[in-house]
Write a protein that holds these residues in place. Structure first.
Motif: not given
Length: 255
Positions: A129-134, A137-143, A180-184, A202-205
């Protein structure tokens, strides 16, 4: 029993500031000013002379709790995770109101719906579950697998990605990473809000279009109310959230 006031969703809600699963709130209830995401407008609340205040995640410190609980008895966060489990919230409220039977019925009914959605093919699959704050430019993920926002996935037979859980640096159950951390976001099911942007952002990342959820049908690009339904779950929001992602659940289960 109806609230005398509620925290307004502002422009993210309907014309009353209510999310889709909250439309049963009495028309006599007052919409509190959304002054900040994590605060309670104490003066507004005090003017209504409530008998009970439900604060949950909006109460972020002991000082906040002390201030608002001076107005009326207050239920704040129940544990140390970022977000409490929805069923624990219902159970505590049932105890406080002397309606434990009603609370257990609500929990049982919702759990039955979750069990129905827990398709056999979901067992052992991963979900994020995530948000990309455009604009930031931050990826926030429940971890945190113990966070209330992860409980639905557990009930569906799924887990958070092990690499995400091991990431470290989580605050209030969430990690904040660079674009750059789309691997998360490597998971079979990915629920994501492009906050302030669109699916095209999103697709541009780099690498996003190759994520397993994207190629396997498990990607759910959602709006703000839907991510709230997952991120700060209640018994009603869980039902709404499940309806939104049923196509993705079926795709993941059948993959």
């Amino acid at each position: 029993m109806q609230p005398v006031a509620y925290y307004s969703a502002g422009s993210y809600g309907d014309d009353r500031g209510l999310y889709p699963w909250q439309t049963g709130v009495s028309p006599d209830a007052v919409a509190l000013s959304p002054t900040a995401e994590t605060s309670v407008p104490v003066e507004e609340v005090a003017a209504l002379e409530p008998d009970l205040i439900l604060g949950a995640w909006q109460i972020v410190s002991q000082n906040d709790y002390d201030t608002i609980s001076a107005v009326a008895p207050t239920i704040g966060p129940l544990g140390d995770t970022g977000v409490d489990r929805w069923d624990e919230q219902v159970r505590v409220l049932g105890e406080v109101l002397g309606r434990t039977d009603d609370a257990e019925r609500i929990i049982a009914d919702r759990n039955a719906e979750i069990e129905e959605a827990a398709l056999p093919g979901l067992e052992g699959r991963t979900a994020a579950l995530s948000q990309y704050v455009t604009n930031e430019q931050q990826v926030v993920v429940v971890a945190d697998p113990d966070d209330g926002a992860a409980a639905l996935f557990t009930q569906l037979g799924m887990t958070l990605p092990p690499a995400l859980v091991a990431e470290g640096g989580a605050s209030q159950g969430r990690v904040v990473l660079g674009p750059e951390r789309v691997d998360a976001l490597v998971a079979d099911l990915l629920i994501i809000l492009p906050r302030g942007g669109t699916e095209q952002d999103l697709m541009a990342l780099p690498g996003f279009d190759r994520l397993p959820a994207v190629t396997g049908g498990g990607l759910a690009v959602v709006d703000f109310p839907t991510v709230v339904a997952f991120n700060t779950p209640s018994s009603l929001s869980i039902g709404y959230a499940l309806d939104v992602i049923r196509p993705q659940l079926e795709a993941v289960a059948n993959a």
